[in-house]
Design a protein around this motif. Structure first.
Motif, PDB file in Angstrom:
ATOM      1  N   LEU A 116      59.010 108.454  23.555  1.00 47.57           N
ATOM      2  CA  LEU A 116      60.327 108.989  23.885  1.00 47.57           C
ATOM      3  C   LEU A 116      60.615 110.265  23.092  1.00 47.57           C
ATOM      4  N   LEU A 117      60.114 110.345  21.871  1.00 50.30           N
ATOM      5  CA  LEU A 117      60.373 111.511  21.019  1.00 50.30           C
ATOM      6  C   LEU A 117      59.438 112.667  21.358  1.00 50.30           C
ATOM      7  N   ALA A 118      58.152 112.391  21.502  1.00 48.82           N
ATOM      8  CA  ALA A 118      57.178 113.460  21.761  1.00 48.82           C
ATOM      9  C   ALA A 118      55.992 112.877  22.512  1.00 48.82           C
ATOM     10  N   TYR A 119      56.009 113.014  23.826  1.00 46.15           N
ATOM     11  CA  TYR A 119      54.948 112.448  24.659  1.00 46.15           C
ATOM     12  C   TYR A 119      53.735 113.377  24.644  1.00 46.15           C
ATOM     13  N   ASP A 120      52.535 112.810  24.774  1.00 45.10           N
ATOM     14  CA  ASP A 120      51.312 113.598  24.790  1.00 45.10           C
ATOM     15  C   ASP A 120      51.111 114.182  26.187  1.00 45.10           C
ATOM     16  N   ILE A 121      51.461 115.448  26.370  1.00 47.62           N
ATOM     17  CA  ILE A 121      51.425 116.064  27.697  1.00 47.62           C
ATOM     18  C   ILE A 121      50.011 116.377  28.170  1.00 47.62           C
ATOM     19  N   LEU A 122      49.002 116.115  27.342  1.00 49.72           N
ATOM     20  CA  LEU A 122      47.616 116.313  27.783  1.00 49.72           C
ATOM     21  C   LEU A 122      47.265 115.416  28.969  1.00 49.72           C
ATOM     22  N   PHE A 123      48.001 114.320  29.117  1.00 51.86           N
ATOM     23  CA  PHE A 123      47.671 113.345  30.155  1.00 51.86           C
ATOM     24  C   PHE A 123      48.611 113.425  31.358  1.00 51.86           C
ATOM     25  N   THR A 124      49.299 114.552  31.504  1.00 51.74           N
ATOM     26  CA  THR A 124      50.176 114.750  32.647  1.00 51.74           C
ATOM     27  C   THR A 124      49.353 114.966  33.915  1.00 51.74           C
ATOM     28  N   ALA A 164      71.631 117.962  32.844  1.00 51.05           N
ATOM     29  CA  ALA A 164      71.281 116.560  32.606  1.00 51.05           C
ATOM     30  C   ALA A 164      70.115 116.126  33.496  1.00 51.05           C
ATOM     31  N   ILE A 165      70.141 116.533  34.761  1.00 51.30           N
ATOM     32  CA  ILE A 165      69.051 116.187  35.677  1.00 51.30           C
ATOM     33  C   ILE A 165      67.739 116.808  35.198  1.00 51.30           C
ATOM     34  N   THR A 166      67.808 118.063  34.765  1.00 54.22           N
ATOM     35  CA  THR A 166      66.630 118.750  34.241  1.00 54.22           C
ATOM     36  C   THR A 166      66.081 118.044  33.009  1.00 54.22           C
ATOM     37  N   LEU A 167      66.970 117.727  32.067  1.00 54.21           N
ATOM     38  CA  LEU A 167      66.540 117.084  30.829  1.00 54.21           C
ATOM     39  C   LEU A 167      65.948 115.702  31.070  1.00 54.21           C
ATOM     40  N   THR A 168      66.530 114.956  31.993  1.00 52.59           N
ATOM     41  CA  THR A 168      66.018 113.613  32.280  1.00 52.59           C
ATOM     42  C   THR A 168      64.570 113.669  32.730  1.00 52.59           C
ATOM     43  N   SER A 169      64.273 114.608  33.632  1.00 46.37           N
ATOM     44  CA  SER A 169      62.899 114.754  34.111  1.00 46.37           C
ATOM     45  C   SER A 169      61.984 115.260  33.004  1.00 46.37           C
ATOM     46  N   SER A 170      62.495 116.162  32.172  1.00 48.05           N
ATOM     47  CA  SER A 170      61.675 116.747  31.110  1.00 48.05           C
ATOM     48  C   SER A 170      61.380 115.736  30.008  1.00 48.05           C
ATOM     49  N   VAL A 171      62.386 114.960  29.628  1.00 46.52           N
ATOM     50  CA  VAL A 171      62.205 113.947  28.586  1.00 46.52           C
ATOM     51  C   VAL A 171      61.173 112.918  29.025  1.00 46.52           C
ATOM     52  N   LYS A 172      61.199 112.564  30.299  1.00 45.49           N
ATOM     53  CA  LYS A 172      60.227 111.595  30.827  1.00 45.49           C
ATOM     54  C   LYS A 172      58.797 112.107  30.680  1.00 45.49           C
ATOM     55  N   LEU A 173      58.605 113.430  30.827  1.00 44.27           N
ATOM     56  CA  LEU A 173      57.264 114.007  30.800  1.00 44.27           C
ATOM     57  C   LEU A 173      56.827 114.458  29.412  1.00 44.27           C
ATOM     58  N   ALA A 174      57.800 114.894  28.572  1.00 47.88           N
ATOM     59  CA  ALA A 174      57.417 115.526  27.311  1.00 47.88           C
ATOM     60  C   ALA A 174      58.037 114.894  26.072  1.00 47.88           C
ATOM     61  N   GLY A 175      59.185 114.235  26.201  1.00 41.61           N
ATOM     62  CA  GLY A 175      59.846 113.648  25.041  1.00 41.61           C
ATOM     63  C   GLY A 175      61.016 114.489  24.551  1.00 41.61           C
ATOM     64  N   VAL A 176      61.950 113.847  23.845  1.00 41.38           N
ATOM     65  CA  VAL A 176      63.202 114.494  23.430  1.00 41.38           C
ATOM     66  C   VAL A 176      62.944 115.685  22.518  1.00 41.38           C
ATOM     67  N   THR A 224      49.672 116.057  20.257  1.00 39.24           N
ATOM     68  CA  THR A 224      50.029 117.272  20.992  1.00 39.24           C
ATOM     69  C   THR A 224      51.527 117.541  20.967  1.00 39.24           C
ATOM     70  N   GLY A 225      52.336 116.506  21.248  1.00 40.89           N
ATOM     71  CA  GLY A 225      53.783 116.694  21.314  1.00 40.89           C
ATOM     72  C   GLY A 225      54.361 117.209  20.006  1.00 40.89           C
ATOM     73  N   TYR A 226      53.992 116.579  18.914  1.00 43.99           N
ATOM     74  CA  TYR A 226      54.529 116.988  17.609  1.00 43.99           C
ATOM     75  C   TYR A 226      53.976 118.345  17.172  1.00 43.99           C
ATOM     76  N   THR A 227      52.767 118.697  17.593  1.00 44.06           N
ATOM     77  CA  THR A 227      52.230 120.021  17.292  1.00 44.06           C
ATOM     78  C   THR A 227      53.038 121.097  18.007  1.00 44.06           C
ATOM     79  N   ILE A 228      53.420 120.825  19.254  1.00 43.07           N
ATOM     80  CA  ILE A 228      54.267 121.767  20.003  1.00 43.07           C
ATOM     81  C   ILE A 228      55.614 121.949  19.300  1.00 43.07           C
ATOM     82  N   VAL A 229      56.212 120.850  18.874  1.00 41.74           N
ATOM     83  CA  VAL A 229      57.491 120.913  18.163  1.00 41.74           C
ATOM     84  C   VAL A 229      57.337 121.738  16.884  1.00 41.74           C
ATOM     85  N   PHE A 230      56.287 121.470  16.127  1.00 40.84           N
ATOM     86  CA  PHE A 230      56.074 122.142  14.837  1.00 40.84           C
ATOM     87  C   PHE A 230      55.879 123.649  15.015  1.00 40.84           C
TER      88      PHE A 230
END
Length: 244
Positions: A116-124, A164-176, A224-230
């Motif tokens: 939920l916080l940082a999804y690994d987008i390598l597997f999208t 909100a609609i945009t964020l909902t879809s984005s959070v599902k794929l990438a994390g908050v 991957t997710g946390y590296t993007i955030v960092f």
């Protein structure tokens, strides 16, 4: 390696195109934590769906939480503008505490919370990228033909609802946290370094930062997710500190 990196790079570009617009608007409105608050409430909807329904109805439940939060923020922005930052902060605290409470009852709570916080987008998958591209194209058309031409409370309602609609879809794929970093950091850098065409520059800067992040995470076996955030947040902080 190239085959593995193409989907996350495509997803990043799609996310950045629309999030750059919202990021610039959020910064100009001085309501930086709006996306965190709405994204966290969307994550709370995901957590509740995972716990109560085993993942069924995940998107509609998450969207319901996000849109309701967006409408509350639009209302506060219209009625009590001086309190909107405090209100948004409280919503974020409510959302993240709710996620921890729900996930504490789940046998896979830690793993689900991490996603939920940082999804690994390598597997999208390419299918997910196509679906979200169509959705964001529709939202972009609504923003261009309707939202920018109206004023007052109705504009706030449409702006925050589409957000909100945009964020909902984005959070599902990438994390908050990933969504927050790519929403704010590239837009802030674009505003700081360039005088015009901020959406284009924010998209270009964000794409470069995510490409660097993905390559680093792949070569050094980093999340991957946390590296993007960092990388995004470090770049934005450096720009603020060192650019006169």
């Amino acid at each position: 390696m190239i085959e593995l990196l193409i989907p996350p790079i495509l997803l990043s570009f799609v996310l950045l195109l629309i999030h750059s617009y919202y990021g610039l608007q959020i910064i100009k409105r001085n309501i930086i934590f709006t996306d965190l608050a709405i994204g966290q409430m969307a994550a709370l909807g995901v957590a509740i769906s995972l716990y109560l329904f085993g993942g069924k109805y995940l998107y509609p439940v998450s969207l319901l939480f996000a849109v309701f939060t967006a409408l509350l923020i639009a209302y506060i922005n219209h009625k009590e503008k001086s309190l909107q930052e405090a209100f948004i902060g409280l919503i974020y605290a409510l959302g993240i505490s709710g996620v921890f409470i729900v996930m504490s009852k789940s046998p896979h709570g830690l793993e689900e919370l991490n996603n939920l916080l940082a999804y690994d987008i390598l597997f999208t998958s390419y299918g997910d990228i196509l679906k979200v591209s169509i959705l964001y194209l529709f939202i972009g058309l609504v923003l261009y033909f309707f939202v920018r031409k109206i004023e007052g409370f109705l504009k706030d309602v449409l702006f925050f609802t589409t957000f909100a609609i945009t964020l909902t879809s984005s959070v599902k794929l990438a994390g908050v946290l990933v969504v927050f970093s790519i929403l704010i950091a590239p837009s802030l850098i674009a505003l700081k370094l360039f005088n015009k065409n901020h959406i284009l520059y924010a998209t270009a800067v964000g794409s470069l930062l995510i490409l660097i992040s993905i390559i680093l995470s792949y070569n050094f076996d980093l999340p991957t997710g946390y590296t993007i955030v960092f990388i995004n947040t470090l770049s934005a902080l450096a720009t603020i500190l060192f650019k006169k």
